[in-house]
Design a protein around this motif. Structure first.
Motif, PDB file in Angstrom:
ATOM      1  N   PHE A 164      -4.213   6.053  -8.189  1.00  0.00           N
ATOM      2  CA  PHE A 164      -5.341   7.240  -9.488  1.00  0.00           C
ATOM      3  C   PHE A 164      -6.529   7.256  -8.215  1.00  0.00           C
ATOM      4  CE2 PHE A 164      -6.086   2.323  -9.913  1.00  0.00           C
ATOM      5  CZ  PHE A 164      -7.359   2.616  -9.794  1.00  0.00           C
ATOM      6  N   SER A 165      -7.336   8.429  -9.231  1.00  0.00           N
ATOM      7  CA  SER A 165      -8.453   8.672  -8.563  1.00  0.00           C
ATOM      8  C   SER A 165      -9.291   9.323  -9.656  1.00  0.00           C
ATOM      9  CB  SER A 165      -7.644  10.401  -8.551  1.00  0.00           C
ATOM     10  OG  SER A 165      -7.002  10.522  -6.965  1.00  0.00           O
ATOM     11  N   PHE A 166     -10.514   9.173  -8.553  1.00  0.00           N
ATOM     12  CA  PHE A 166     -11.778   9.844  -9.632  1.00  0.00           C
ATOM     13  C   PHE A 166     -12.800   9.531  -8.350  1.00  0.00           C
ATOM     14  CE2 PHE A 166     -12.961   5.102  -8.526  1.00  0.00           C
ATOM     15  CZ  PHE A 166     -14.164   4.991  -8.473  1.00  0.00           C
ATOM     16  N   THR A 167     -13.771  10.056  -9.351  1.00  0.00           N
ATOM     17  CA  THR A 167     -14.929  10.135  -8.053  1.00  0.00           C
ATOM     18  C   THR A 167     -16.189   8.808  -8.381  1.00  0.00           C
ATOM     19  OG1 THR A 167     -14.933  12.563  -8.026  1.00  0.00           O
ATOM     20  CG2 THR A 167     -17.097  11.682  -7.325  1.00  0.00           C
ATOM     21  N   PRO A 168     -16.563   7.936  -7.364  1.00  0.00           N
ATOM     22  CA  PRO A 168     -17.570   6.759  -7.496  1.00  0.00           C
ATOM     23  C   PRO A 168     -19.457   8.356  -8.252  1.00  0.00           C
ATOM     24  CG  PRO A 168     -16.847   7.044  -5.590  1.00  0.00           C
ATOM     25  CD  PRO A 168     -15.741   7.746  -6.420  1.00  0.00           C
ATOM     26  N   VAL A 181      -6.687   5.094  -5.051  1.00  0.00           N
ATOM     27  CA  VAL A 181      -6.722   3.591  -5.533  1.00  0.00           C
ATOM     28  C   VAL A 181      -4.957   3.871  -5.559  1.00  0.00           C
ATOM     29  CG1 VAL A 181      -7.006   1.047  -6.211  1.00  0.00           C
ATOM     30  CG2 VAL A 181      -8.792   3.170  -6.125  1.00  0.00           C
ATOM     31  N   CYS A 182      -3.892   3.402  -4.634  1.00  0.00           N
ATOM     32  CA  CYS A 182      -2.954   3.393  -3.970  1.00  0.00           C
ATOM     33  C   CYS A 182      -1.967   1.824  -4.340  1.00  0.00           C
ATOM     34  CB  CYS A 182      -2.630   4.084  -2.817  1.00  0.00           C
ATOM     35  SG  CYS A 182      -3.289   6.328  -2.747  1.00  0.00           S
ATOM     36  N   VAL A 183      -1.003   1.916  -4.745  1.00  0.00           N
ATOM     37  CA  VAL A 183      -0.411   0.938  -4.401  1.00  0.00           C
ATOM     38  C   VAL A 183       1.512   1.129  -4.308  1.00  0.00           C
ATOM     39  CG1 VAL A 183       0.867  -1.369  -6.196  1.00  0.00           C
ATOM     40  CG2 VAL A 183      -1.940  -0.399  -6.324  1.00  0.00           C
ATOM     41  N   ARG A 184       1.838   0.453  -3.513  1.00  0.00           N
ATOM     42  CA  ARG A 184       4.005   0.072  -3.442  1.00  0.00           C
ATOM     43  C   ARG A 184       4.071  -1.661  -3.361  1.00  0.00           C
ATOM     44  NH1 ARG A 184       6.958   4.254  -1.559  1.00  0.00           N
ATOM     45  NH2 ARG A 184       8.385   3.282  -0.077  1.00  0.00           N
TER      46      ARG A 184
END
Length: 463
Positions: A332-336, A419-422
Motif C-alpha cells: 500500500f502507498s500513501f504520502t506522510p 510499504v511492501c510484504v512478501r
C-alpha cells in the motif's frame, strides 16, 4: 560525591511514576532473553557477533570497571576534550560510564485512548485490512456509506478478561510509556539524555531494532497498570568510522510487563526496594521485549571544513538507491504529511526536532524536509504484516511473534512511500516456540518515491 545508588533512591522517592533504580545495565548478559536480539543487533551494525569478540570486550573493560566514578568522569572529559584535536576517541571510557547508569522504569496505564488515537491518525494512511482492527465499541457502516463520525468515539476500557478486541495491537506500545522528563532536562534537539553518549556525539538517529512478542495477550487495553523496564546493553555498544565520522551504536533493551497487580499507591509499595523487586520480576519474565538500536554522531559543525568537504563527495544514504529484487505480494502507498508526523510525535511524546522543525532539518541536519519517525516506519511495517493474517483462530494482536528491522535511508514528509510484504519461508523459523507451533516468515520493506528501499525487516508469524 553521592553514589549512583543513593541518587537513584532519591529519584524513586520523588517520582515513582517514571524512575531510575539501581540495577546496573551490566545485568544484561547472555541468556537473559529468549530471543537472540544481541546477535541481530550486531548484524545490524555490520559486525560479527562471536564468543571471541565478547571475550575481548570483557577483557578490555576490566580495567575501566575498576575506576572510581571520579576517575572515570575525568577520563571521559579528557577524551572528549582531546577528540577535538583529532585524537581517536577511546570508547571504553564511554562504555563503562554508560554501563553504570541505573536502569529506568516507566509506569503507565494501558487505557485504550492512545491506541484509539493512533488508529485515527493512521486512518487515511492504512487500507482496511492493515488497520489495527475496527475502532472498538463503534457501530460499523457499510462500504457504500459515508464514514460515520460515531466510529471515532473514544472506546471503553471495560472489557471481558482476555478479550482479543482489547489487546494492544502490535506496534502500538510506541505510544505508551512516554519519556517522563521535564523540557529542561532534554537534549537540545529534544531527545532523551539517558540514552545518549553525550558530547560530542549529539546527533541521534533510529537505526533499527527487534521485537519479541512473548505473551501479547497479557497486554490488554483495560486500564490496568503496566511497566516498561529499560537498560542499556553496553557490551554490544560499538563505535565505527574514523575521526569526525564516528558512529556510536547504542542498544536500548526495553521489557514490558502488564497487569502489575503488585503495585498499589500505598507508601509502602512505592518504596524503592519494593519497586526494584517488582521491576526485576518484570525484567526476568517480561510479556514483551523490544531492542532499539540508536546511532549517535557528531554535530554537523563539529567537523573541520576539509573533512566536511571530503564527506560531501560521498553519496548520501538516500542517493544510494537499493531496489528489491522481488515484487511484493501485497503493498500500500500513501504520502506522510507534516500533520501525521505531528500527531505521531504528540502521541509518542517525541520532541525530536527532525520530525517537527523544518528549519532545523534543513539548516542543522541538512535534510530537505521533515523526517518520518523510525518508530512510525516500524508501525507501518507491522501494519502491513498484520494484514496477512487470514487465520480466524489467531487474533491480530497475537499474529506476529517476532520482528527484526533496519532503517537504511531517510523517509521524508510530503513524499509518497510504499510499504511492501512478501512471504519468504514457511515452517520452523528458528525460535524455540516454533518447535511445537507452525510459523511463517515474511519479508517487509518500505520504498521511497524513487523505489529505493529505506527500511526492511523480517517477521515470524503464526501460520
Amino acid at each position: 560525591m553521592q553514589s549512583i545508588r543513593s541518587l537513584a533512591a532519591r529519584r524513586l522517592r520523588s517520582s515513582p511514576s517514571s524512575c531510575f533504580t539501581a540495577t546496573p545495565a551490566s545485568a544484561l548478559g547472555p541468556g537473559s532473553a529468549r530471543f537472540p536480539m544481541a546477535i541481530f543487533a550486531a548484524q545490524l551494525r555490520g559486525i560479527k557477533a562471536s564468543s571471541k569478540l565478547q571475550q575481548e570486550s570483557t577483557a578490555d573493560t576490566i580495567e575501566y570497571s575498576k575506576l572510581s566514578d571520579e576517575d572515570l568522569n575525568e577520563g571521559l572529559q579528557r577524551e572528549t576534550s582531546e577528540s577535538g584535536a583529532r585524537k581517536p576517541f577511546n570508547v571504553e571510557y564511554l562504555r563503562e560510564s554508560m554501563a553504570r547508569r541505573p536502569h529506568r522504569a516507566t509506569y503507565d496505564f494501558l487505557s485504550p485512548g492512545h491506541s484509539h488515537l493512533l488508529n485515527i491518525a493512521l486512518w487515511d494512511a492504512l487500507p482496511l485490512e492493515a488497520r489495527a482492527g475496527n475502532i472498538p465499541d463503534s457501530p460499523q457502516s457499510s462500504a457504500s456509506e459515508e464514514t460515520s463520525i460515531s466510529q471515532f468515539f473514544m472506546p471503553s476500557a471495560s472489557a471481558p478478561a482476555n478479550n482479543s478486541d482489547h489487546e494492544l495491537p502490535s506496534g502500538h506500545h510506541l505510544v505508551y510509556f512516554p519519556l517522563q522528563r521535564p523540557i529542561s532536562l532534554l537534549e537540545p534537539d529534544g531527545t532523551d539524555p539517558a540514552q545518549s553518549p553525550g558530547v560530542p556525539f549529539v546527533r541521534r538517529m533510529w537505526a533499527g531494532g527487534a521485537l519479541d512478542f512473548r505473551r501479547p495477550q497479557n497486554m490488554q487495553l483495560n486500564g490496568a497498570r503496566a511497566v516498561c523496564v529499560e537498560r542499556l546493553d553496553t557490551p554490544n555498544m560499538v563505535m565505527r568510522g574514523g575521526w569526525g565520522r564516528e558512529k556510536i551504536f547504542v542498544d536500548v533493551v526495553r521489557r514490558y510487563g502488564a497487569n502489575v497487580a503488585d503495585l498499589d499507591p500505598s507508601p509502602s509499595m512505592t518504596a524503592p526496594e519494593k519497586l526494584l523487586a517488582l521491576e526485576n520480576k518484570v525484567w526476568d519474565d517480561a510479556d514483551f521485549e523490544e531492542r532499539r538500536t540508536l546511532v549517535f554522531m557528531r554535530a554537523k559543525d563539529d567537523v573541520p571544513e576539509e573533512d566536511a568537504a571530503e564527506a560531501a563527495k560521498k553519496p548520501k544514504a538516500e542517493e544510494r538507491i537499493i531496489k528489491s529484487p522481488r515484487e511484493p505480494e501485497y503493498s500500500f502507498s500513501f504520502t506522510p504529511t507534516p500533520t501525521l508526523l505531528f500527531q505521531f510525535s504528540a502521541l509518542s511524546y517525541n520532541a525530536h526536532a527532525i520530525h517537527l522543525d523544518l528549519n532545523y532539518c534543513r539548516n542543522v541536519e541538512g535534510h530537505r524536509d521533515l523526517l518520518v519517525h523510525g518508530p512510525l516506519t516500524l508501525v507501518l511495517m507491522l501494519s502491513a504484516i498484520r494484514s496477512r493474517n487470514t487465520n480466524s483462530q489467531v487474533s491480530p494482536g497475537r499474529f506476529i511473534r517476532m520482528f527484526e528491522y533496519r532503517n537504511i535511508a531517510p523517509l521524508y514528509a510530503n513524499e509518497e512511500l510504499r510499504v511492501c510484504v512478501r512471504r519468504n519461508v514457511q515452517g520452523r523459523a528458528g525460535d524455540e516456540r516454533s518447535v511445537s507451533e507452525p510459523s511463517a516468515r515474511w519479508d517487509v520493506w518500505v520504498e521511497n518515491n524513487r523505489g529505493g528501499i529505506c527500511a526492511r525487516g523480517t517477521a515470524v508469524t503464526h501460520v
